[in-house]
Design a protein around this motif. Structure first.
Motif, PDB file in Angstrom:
ATOM      1  N   ILE A  56       5.190  -9.742  -5.817  1.00 46.99           N
ATOM      2  CA  ILE A  56       4.156 -10.786  -5.868  1.00 46.99           C
ATOM      3  C   ILE A  56       3.175 -10.605  -4.712  1.00 46.99           C
ATOM      4  N   GLN A  57       3.695 -10.365  -3.515  1.00 47.77           N
ATOM      5  CA  GLN A  57       2.819 -10.189  -2.354  1.00 47.77           C
ATOM      6  C   GLN A  57       1.987  -8.917  -2.473  1.00 47.77           C
ATOM      7  N   ARG A  58       2.590  -7.864  -3.012  1.00 50.09           N
ATOM      8  CA  ARG A  58       1.834  -6.621  -3.200  1.00 50.09           C
ATOM      9  C   ARG A  58       0.702  -6.830  -4.214  1.00 50.09           C
ATOM     10  N   GLU A  59       1.003  -7.539  -5.283  1.00 52.45           N
ATOM     11  CA  GLU A  59      -0.040  -7.766  -6.297  1.00 52.45           C
ATOM     12  C   GLU A  59      -1.185  -8.594  -5.717  1.00 52.45           C
ATOM     13  N   ARG A  60      -0.868  -9.561  -4.879  1.00 48.06           N
ATOM     14  CA  ARG A  60      -1.932 -10.346  -4.255  1.00 48.06           C
ATOM     15  C   ARG A  60      -2.819  -9.452  -3.397  1.00 48.06           C
ATOM     16  N   THR A  61      -2.208  -8.482  -2.731  1.00 50.16           N
ATOM     17  CA  THR A  61      -2.977  -7.595  -1.858  1.00 50.16           C
ATOM     18  C   THR A  61      -3.848  -6.636  -2.661  1.00 50.16           C
ATOM     19  N   LEU A  62      -3.520  -6.434  -3.924  1.00 48.87           N
ATOM     20  CA  LEU A  62      -4.334  -5.547  -4.759  1.00 48.87           C
ATOM     21  C   LEU A  62      -5.737  -6.104  -5.003  1.00 48.87           C
ATOM     22  N   ALA A  63      -5.959  -7.360  -4.636  1.00 50.26           N
ATOM     23  CA  ALA A  63      -7.309  -7.935  -4.724  1.00 50.26           C
ATOM     24  C   ALA A  63      -8.158  -7.570  -3.516  1.00 50.26           C
ATOM     25  N   SER A  64      -7.621  -6.810  -2.585  1.00 47.41           N
ATOM     26  CA  SER A  64      -8.345  -6.435  -1.376  1.00 47.41           C
ATOM     27  C   SER A  64      -9.593  -5.622  -1.721  1.00 47.41           C
ATOM     28  N   SER A  65     -10.570  -5.731  -0.849  1.00 48.24           N
ATOM     29  CA  SER A  65     -11.793  -4.951  -1.031  1.00 48.24           C
ATOM     30  C   SER A  65     -11.663  -3.538  -0.460  1.00 48.24           C
ATOM     31  N   ASP A  66     -10.581  -3.286   0.265  1.00 45.82           N
ATOM     32  CA  ASP A  66     -10.389  -1.990   0.905  1.00 45.82           C
ATOM     33  C   ASP A  66      -9.540  -1.083   0.017  1.00 45.82           C
ATOM     34  N   PRO A  67     -10.051   0.069  -0.403  1.00 48.56           N
ATOM     35  CA  PRO A  67      -9.295   0.946  -1.318  1.00 48.56           C
ATOM     36  C   PRO A  67      -7.970   1.422  -0.731  1.00 48.56           C
ATOM     37  N   ARG A  68      -7.934   1.732   0.545  1.00 52.98           N
ATOM     38  CA  ARG A  68      -6.675   2.209   1.143  1.00 52.98           C
ATOM     39  C   ARG A  68      -5.636   1.092   1.193  1.00 52.98           C
ATOM     40  N   THR A  69      -6.094  -0.121   1.442  1.00 48.82           N
ATOM     41  CA  THR A  69      -5.159  -1.251   1.407  1.00 48.82           C
ATOM     42  C   THR A  69      -4.601  -1.424  -0.001  1.00 48.82           C
ATOM     43  N   ARG A  70      -5.458  -1.267  -1.007  1.00 44.92           N
ATOM     44  CA  ARG A  70      -4.981  -1.377  -2.391  1.00 44.92           C
ATOM     45  C   ARG A  70      -3.954  -0.279  -2.700  1.00 44.92           C
ATOM     46  N   LEU A  71      -4.185   0.906  -2.168  1.00 38.10           N
ATOM     47  CA  LEU A  71      -3.229   1.990  -2.401  1.00 38.10           C
ATOM     48  C   LEU A  71      -1.900   1.695  -1.719  1.00 38.10           C
ATOM     49  N   ARG A  72      -1.945   1.178  -0.489  1.00 40.98           N
ATOM     50  CA  ARG A  72      -0.695   0.786   0.183  1.00 40.98           C
ATOM     51  C   ARG A  72       0.040  -0.265  -0.627  1.00 40.98           C
ATOM     52  N   ARG A 111       3.825  -0.820 -15.319  1.00 40.48           N
ATOM     53  CA  ARG A 111       2.914  -1.575 -14.466  1.00 40.48           C
ATOM     54  C   ARG A 111       2.679  -0.846 -13.146  1.00 40.48           C
ATOM     55  N   ALA A 112       3.737  -0.316 -12.536  1.00 38.43           N
ATOM     56  CA  ALA A 112       3.586   0.403 -11.277  1.00 38.43           C
ATOM     57  C   ALA A 112       2.709   1.635 -11.467  1.00 38.43           C
ATOM     58  N   ALA A 113       2.885   2.334 -12.575  1.00 37.72           N
ATOM     59  CA  ALA A 113       2.078   3.526 -12.838  1.00 37.72           C
ATOM     60  C   ALA A 113       0.605   3.157 -13.003  1.00 37.72           C
ATOM     61  N   GLU A 114       0.334   2.059 -13.691  1.00 44.73           N
ATOM     62  CA  GLU A 114      -1.052   1.614 -13.862  1.00 44.73           C
ATOM     63  C   GLU A 114      -1.696   1.312 -12.511  1.00 44.73           C
ATOM     64  N   LEU A 115      -0.978   0.582 -11.667  1.00 49.09           N
ATOM     65  CA  LEU A 115      -1.537   0.199 -10.368  1.00 49.09           C
ATOM     66  C   LEU A 115      -1.777   1.419  -9.488  1.00 49.09           C
ATOM     67  N   LEU A 116      -0.832   2.355  -9.485  1.00 52.93           N
ATOM     68  CA  LEU A 116      -0.991   3.544  -8.654  1.00 52.93           C
ATOM     69  C   LEU A 116      -2.108   4.445  -9.166  1.00 52.93           C
ATOM     70  N   THR A 117      -2.216   4.587 -10.475  1.00 55.15           N
ATOM     71  CA  THR A 117      -3.285   5.415 -11.036  1.00 55.15           C
ATOM     72  C   THR A 117      -4.647   4.865 -10.632  1.00 55.15           C
ATOM     73  N   SER A 118      -4.808   3.554 -10.766  1.00 52.06           N
ATOM     74  CA  SER A 118      -6.078   2.920 -10.406  1.00 52.06           C
ATOM     75  C   SER A 118      -6.345   3.049  -8.914  1.00 52.06           C
ATOM     76  N   ALA A 119      -5.330   2.800  -8.094  1.00 55.33           N
ATOM     77  CA  ALA A 119      -5.521   2.844  -6.642  1.00 55.33           C
ATOM     78  C   ALA A 119      -5.832   4.257  -6.170  1.00 55.33           C
ATOM     79  N   LEU A 120      -5.176   5.254  -6.724  1.00 58.51           N
ATOM     80  CA  LEU A 120      -5.442   6.638  -6.341  1.00 58.51           C
ATOM     81  C   LEU A 120      -6.854   7.052  -6.744  1.00 58.51           C
ATOM     82  N   ASP A 121      -7.318   6.576  -7.894  1.00 54.42           N
ATOM     83  CA  ASP A 121      -8.673   6.903  -8.346  1.00 54.42           C
ATOM     84  C   ASP A 121      -9.734   6.336  -7.397  1.00 54.42           C
ATOM     85  N   ASP A 122      -9.402   5.202  -6.752  1.00 54.36           N
ATOM     86  CA  ASP A 122     -10.379   4.529  -5.902  1.00 54.36           C
ATOM     87  C   ASP A 122     -10.465   5.118  -4.498  1.00 54.36           C
ATOM     88  N   VAL A 123      -9.474   5.927  -4.114  1.00 57.28           N
ATOM     89  CA  VAL A 123      -9.474   6.516  -2.771  1.00 57.28           C
ATOM     90  C   VAL A 123     -10.146   7.884  -2.831  1.00 57.28           C
TER      91      VAL A 123
END
Length: 945
Positions: free
Chosen positions: A461-477, A495-507
Motif C-alpha cells: 500500500i505504501q509503495r503504491e502511494r509512492t508511485l504517484a511521485s513526480s520523480d521517476p527514480r522514486t517511482r522505480l524504487r 501487477r508488479a510486472a506492470e509497475l516495474l515495466t512502466s517505472a523502468l520506461d520512465d527512467v
C-alpha cells in the motif's frame, strides 16, 4: 475487601512460581474495577517473600517503543550492572556464568536510554534474548513482572509478550498483565494473543467484575465505618448509583449515603463514570482549573517542574493551585520527594480533559510542546511526547515540528526493532508533511518497516502511494519495493510486472545504473510469478550480466537474489545452486536478510540434485537468518527442518515441525501466510497410515471444483475409490496446460496424477503423464519449499514404464535407489526399494533379488512406522532355515555374502555398526561357519543369495 478469590488465585500463582513453575495471569476489568490495587497487594506480599518486582505501565498517547517492557526491564538491567561491578571488584565470575553475555548485550543495547544504534538483528533474536535474561535472573531471585494498562501497548510489545509466555514456563517468573477488555480501550491484537495463549498450562485469566451488593455492604461497613444497619440500608441505592464499580463506590459513597440517610432527593445518579468527579472540578477556581487542565494534557503522571513551566500562572499561583487540587483529591501527591504527581485514576484525568474545548486543548498542546522542546532536553520520552503534542497542535502551524519528531519516534522504534510501530509513525509523518519529496521518502521508509514486520500487504500500500511521485527514480524504487513485497507473499506477479515495466520506461536509460539493474532483476522475478519463465530468464540473465560489468557486489547480490527465486523447475537446477552459493559468499558480511533467500533456494535445489551436505549447510544458514531476522525466516527454517525429518522418516519430528510452523504463521501479518501446511500434514499422515478420519468426510460425488482437485484425487487414490478417482484424474488431464507446469505446486499435482494412473492401471493416462515426469529424470521431485518432498522422479518413471511395458524400469529403479542413498534419505530408499521389489517379483517371481529388495524396504519402514511403504510389500514369509536364522539375520547374511563390511551393512540397514557386528557373530555361530567366507558360501548353498 471483595477480591478474596482473585487475590487467592494470584497468591497460588506466586506459590507455583517460587517452586519453579512460571505463571502468567491476565487480569482484566473495566476502568475502576481495581486491577492495579489487586496486583499491588500481591506484589507487596511477593516482595516481602524476597521476590524482585519489575513493573511497567503503558502510556496511552506517547509511550516509548516496546512499553511496558521498557520500564519493567530498566531496574533489572541496572541491578545486573551493579552486580557485575561488584563481581568485578571481588574477582567473582559467577554472574557471567549465569547470564548469557550475548543476550544481555542485545537487551542492554535495545533498551538503552540513550537509544544508540543497536546491531542489526530481527525481532525473534531480541525477544529470545529478553527471555534468556529474565530466565537467568530468575535463577537468582523470583521475579514478579507487572505489565499495567497493556491494552495501550503496541503490536510489537504484544508480540514480545507472546514470546515470554512459553519461554518462562519453567522459570521462577510470575507475569501479571492488566488490561481493559472492552471498547473503546480494547486491543484486538492483545485479545487475540490472550486467546491464543489461554490453552497453555502456565496461563490463567482473572476477570474483575463490579462489586456485588454484598461487597458494597462490606465496604460501607468496614471501609466507611457505617453500622450494619446503615450499610445494608444504603447498599441498594449505592449499587444503583455506581453499578458496583469500585472506583465509583469509593468516590461517591459519602454524598450518596448522606443523601440516602437525609432523604435528599436532589442527589442524582451519575450518567457516566466521569459524572461523580465533576462537582469537585467545578469547585476549583478558574486559575486552579487551568493548572489542572495543563496537568491532564501533560499525562497521567505529572512532573511538577514541567507543570510550573507550562502553566500560564506565576510559580506561586501554580503551587497554590496544586495544593487546592490535592485537597480535592483530583491529583495524588508524589510517593517520594522527587516523584511525579499522578491522577488517582485514568477516569479522573479523562474527566478533566472532558472540561476542555478543542481549541483550548490544541493551544495547550502547542504550549507544552514548545516548553518541553526549549527547556527540558532530558525529559523522559521527550521525542515521543513532542511528536504527540506537536501533532495535536499542528493546525496552529506546528506541522513541520510534528513531522520532525514523528520521524525521530519512528527511528527510535526501528532501533528497538518495533517495526510495526515505526511503520505507523512514518505513515503519520507522511500524512502531515507538506513537502512531496519528503512524503515519498517517508512512505518508502514506512513500507520498509512494514516489510520488516512481515506485513507485506501494508508495505505494498505504501509503495503504491509512492508511485504517484513526480520523480521517476522514486517511482522505480517504489515499484522495486512493491515487487519485493509481492514475491515475499508469493503473489501472482502481473501487477508488479506492470509497475516495474512502466517505472523502468520512465527512467532515462543507463544500463549500468544500479537502480535500473535492480529494477530489471525484479521485473524478471515478477514475470516468473506470472508463469512466463522465458521472458523472466531474459530479464534476469541480462541483469546479472550488467551487474557483473558494474563490478558492485551489492548490486550483483541483489540481482542474484531475484534471479534464483524464479522457479524450482528442473531446468537450470545446478546453475541455481551455484548462484545461491555465490550469493551466500557475497552477502556474508552484509546487514540484511538476503542470506535467507540464498539458503532457501540453496537447500531446495540441493534436495533436488541429491546433495545432503549442501542441504545441511543451507539449513544452518537459514536457522541463523531466522534467529537474526525474525519469524518470516523462522517459518522457512522450520519448513527446511520438516523436509529433512520427513525424508528421514522421522514422522513424529516432522509433525512437531508442522506445529511450530502453524504457530509462526499466526504471527504473520496480512497475506504473508503460505497456506502450504495442509498439504504437508497430508503427506505426513499418509506415510503414517493416518488418513482414515478423512475417509468419513469423503464422498464419491464431490465435484472437482469444490476442493483443490489434486488433493481430492490423492484422497480417492489412497482410499481405493476407483470410479471417482478415474473421473477426477481425467478431469485434470483434460484441463492440463503448459502454463500450469511452471507453478510451485505442479510437481505434487503431477505426482498425484501419476499415483492415480498407477493405482487404476490406466495405461493411457500413464502414457500422457510419462513425458511430463521425464523432465525430472535423474532428480528428486520437490513441490514448493518442502511442501511435498516426493523423492526420485526415476521411481515414478520406473512405475510408469512398468505399467506401459516401455523403457527399462529396473535401471530406473536402480537409479532411484542410488539417488536416495546419495541423499541419505531413508524414506526415499524404502520407496525405491519397495517399487523395485514389486517389479522384480512381476518379472522373475519370488527371486532372491525381489526378497532382498523387499526386506531392505521393510527393515527401514518397520521401525519408522512407514505404513504406506509397508503396504507395498508382500507379507513376510519364513525362509526355511534349519539353523534358525531370524529374518534380520538372513538379510545381514545376504549383505555379508555380497562382500559388505560391518560398517557398510550398518549403513545399508540403517542400524549401528555394533548391532551389525552382533548379527554377524550370531550368524557364524548358528551356521557353524568359522569365518565370513564360509558364511557367504552357506548363503549361496541355501539359495539365500
Amino acid at each position: 475487601m471483595a477480591r478474596r478469590e482473585e487475590l487467592r488465585a494470584l497468591r497460588a500463582a506466586y506459590d507455583d512460581t517460587e517452586r519453579g513453575a512460571g505463571r502468567v495471569v491476565f487480569v482484566s476489568g473495566d476502568p475502576g474495577t481495581g486491577k492495579s490495587r489487586l496486583i499491588g497487594q500481591l506484589c507487596a506480599e511477593a516482595h516481602e517473600r524476597g521476590a524482585a518486582v519489575l513493573a511497567g505501565t503503558t502510556v496511552q498517547e506517547f509511550g516509548r517503543p516496546l512499553e511496558p517492557f521498557d520500564q519493567a526491564l530498566a531496574p533489572l538491567l541496572a541491578a545486573i550492572a551493579d552486580a557485575e561491578a561488584a563481581a568485578a571488584d571481588a574477582d567473582d565470575g559467577d554472574l557471567g556464568r549465569t547470564m548469557a553475555d550475548d543476550a544481555l548485550a542485545l537487551v542492554r543495547d535495545a533498551f538503552a536510554r540513550d537509544e544508540r544504534s543497536v546491531p542489526v538483528i530481527g525481532q525473534d533474536r531480541l525477544f529470545e534474548a529478553v527471555v534468556e535474561v529474565l530466565v537467568a535472573a530468575s535463577a537468582i531471585r523470583p521475579i514478579v513482572m507487572v505489565l499495567d494498562d497493556l491494552h495501550w501497548a503496541g503490536d510489537d510489545a504484544v508480540r514480545l509478550l507472546t514470546r515470554i509466555i512459553p519461554g518462562t514456563a519453567d522459570a521462577r517468573i510470575l507475569m501479571l498483565a492488566a488490561s481493559r477488555p472492552h471498547p473503546p480501550d480494547k486491543s484486538d491484537e492483545l485479545a487475540e494473543a490472550i486467546e491464543r495463549s489461554s490453552h497453555r498450562p502456565n496461563v490463567e485469566r482473572v476477570e474483575l467484575t463490579p462489586f456485588t451488593a454484598a461487597d458494597v455492604t462490606e465496604f460501607l461497613r468496614v471501609g466507611a465505618g457505617l453500622s450494619d444497619e446503615q450499610a445494608r440500608a444504603s447498599t441498594s441505592a449505592l449499587m444503583e448509583v455506581t453499578g458496583g464499580n469500585p472506583f465509583l463506590v469509593r468516590t461517591v459513597w459519602r454524598p450518596a449515603v448522606d443523601a440516602i440517610v437525609s432523604r435528599d432527593t436532589r442527589f442524582e445518579m451519575p450518567e457516566s463514570a466521569f459524572e461523580p468527579l465533576r462537582p469537585r472540578i467545578a469547585m476549583l477556581a478558574p486559575a486552579e482549573l487551568d493548572v489542572l487542565q495543563a496537568a491532564a494534557v501533560l499525562g497521567q503522571e505529572v512532573d511538577v517542574v514541567e507543570l510550573i513551566a507550562v502553566s500560564d500562572q506565576s510559580q506561586d499561583a501554580t503551587l497554590d493551585a496544586i495544593d487546592s487540587i490535592l485537597r480535592s483529591g483530583l491529583l495524588e501527591p508524589p510517593e517520594r520527594a522527587d516523584g511525579p504527581f499522578r491522577f488517582p485514576h485514568a477516569i479522573a484525568r479523562q474527566a478533566v480533559l472532558g472540561t476542555m474545548t478543542p481549541s483550548s486543548t490544541m493551544r495547550l498542546h502547542g504550549r507544552i510542546a514548545q516548553t518541553l522542546e526549549a527547556r527540558f532536553p532530558a525529559a523522559p520520552r521527550l521525542v515521543q511526547r513532542l511528536a504527540h503534542h506537536f501533532s495535536a497542535a499542528r493546525a496552529l502551524g506546528f506541522g513541520d515540528r510534528a513531522v520532525t519528531y514523528l520521524i525521530q519516534s519512528a527511528e527510535s522504534a526501528d532501533r528497538r526493532i518495533a517495526h510495526e510501530e515505526a511503520a505507523s509513525l512514518f505513515e503519520r509523518a507522511a500524512a502531515l508533511t507538506g513537502r512531496s519529496d519528503e512524503r515519498d521518502e517517508l512512505q518508502l521508509r514506512s513500507a520498509r518497516s512494514w516489510s520488516l514486520a512481515s506485513d507485506f500487504a501494508k508495505a505494498r500500500i505504501q509503495r503504491e502511494r509512492t508511485l504517484a511521485s513526480s520523480d521517476p527514480r522514486t517511482r522505480l524504487r517504489a515499484a522495486i519495493g512493491y515487487e519485493e513485497a509481492s514475491f515475499r507473499a508469493a503473489l501472482y506477479g502481473t501487477r508488479a510486472a506492470e509497475l516495474l515495466t512502466s517505472a523502468l520506461d520512465d527512467v532515462s536509460g543507463d544500463d549500468h545504473d544500479p537502480l535500473v539493474i535492480e529494477g530489471l532483476a525484479g521485473l524478471g522475478r515478477a514475470m516468473a510469478y506470472t508463469g512466463d519463465l522465458d521472458t523472466a530468464a531474459i530479464h534476469g540473465d541480462r541483469a546479472i550480466a550488467l551487474a557483473r560489468e558494474l563490478d558492485d557486489d551489492r548490486t550483483l547480490a541483489a540481482v542474484l537474489r531475484a534471479r534464483i527465486w524464479h522457479t524450482l523447475r528442473p531446468e537450470g537446477v545446478r546453475e541455481r545452486l551455484d548462484q545461491a552459493e555465490e550469493l551466500s559468499g557475497l552477502i556474508a558480511d552484509m546487514d540484511d536478510d538476503w542470506m535467507g533467500v540464498a539458503a532457501t533456494i540453496g537447500s531446495s535445489n540441493a534436495y533436488i540434485v541429491g546433495d545432503p551436505e549442501a542441504m545441511a549447510r543451507n539449513e544452518r544458514r537459514l536457522v541463523e537468518t531466522a534467529q537474526r531476522w525474525g519469524s518470516y525466516w523462522a517459518y522457512w527454517a522450520e519448513c527446511c527442518r520438516f523436509g529433512r525429518a520427513f525424508i528421514d522418516g522421522r514422522l513424529t519430528d516432522a509433525g512437531a515441525r508442522l506445529s511450530r510452523m502453524s504457530e509462526i504463521e499466526l504471527e504473520f501479518r496480512s497475506d504473508a501466510a503460505t497456506g502450504a501446511i495442509p498439504i504437508q500434514v497430508y503427506m505426513m499422515r499418509r506415510e503414517a497410515g493416518r488418513l482414515t478420519p478423512a475417509a468419513r468426510l469423503l464422498t464419491a460425488d464431490r465435484a472437482p471444483r469444490s476442493a483443490w482437485t489434486p488433493g481430492l484425487l490423492a484422497l480417492y487414490t489412497e482410499f481405493g475409490m476407483e470410479e471417482p478417482c478415474r473421473r477426477t484424474l481425467h478431469w485434470l488431464l483434460d484441463r492440463d496446460h503448459e502454463k500450469a507446469h511452471v507453478s510451485g505446486n505442479w510437481p505434487v499435482r503431477l505426482a498425484f496424477m501419476v499415483e492415480a494412473a498407477l493405482a487404476l492401471g490406466d495405461r493411457d493416462a500413464g502414457r500422457m503423464l510419462r513425458p511430463l515426469m521425464q523432465d525430472y529424470a535423474g532428480l528428486n521431485v520437490l513441490s514448493a519449499f518442502y511442501v511435498a518432498p516426493l523423492g526420485p522422479a526415476d521411481r515414478y518413471l520406473g512405475e510408469l514404464d512398468a505399467l506401459c511395458d516401455t523403457g527399462d524400469p529396473a535401471a530406473e529403479f536402480a537409479s532411484a535407489i542410488q539417488l536416495s542413498e546419495q541423499l541419505e534419505a531413508p524414506l526415499h530408499i524404502a520407496y525405491a526399494s519397495a517399487s523395485a521389489a514389486a517389479f522384480e517379483r512381476r518379472v522373475h517371481g519370488d527371486s532372491a533379488e525381489a526378497r532382498s529388495l523387499a526386506e531392505r524396504a521393510r527393515a527401514i519402514a518397520e521401525p519408522l512406522g512407514l505404513a504406506r511403504v509397508l503396504a507395498m510389500l508382500p507379507p513376510r514369509t519364513a525362509i526355511p532355515d534349519p539353523d534358525g536364522l531370524t529374518a534380520r539375520e538372513t538379510e545381514v547374511l545376504r549383505l555379508l555374502a555380497d562382500g559388505l563390511s560391518n560398517r557398510e551393512i550398518a549403513t545399508e540397514l540403517v542400524i549401528s555398526e555394533h548391532t551389525a557386528a552382533n548379527h554377524v557373530r550370531s550368524i557364524l555361530i548358528k551356521v557353524g561357519a568359522p569365518n565370513r567366507t564360509r558364511a557367504a558360501r552357506y548363503a549361496r548353498e541355501r539359495g539365500i543369495v
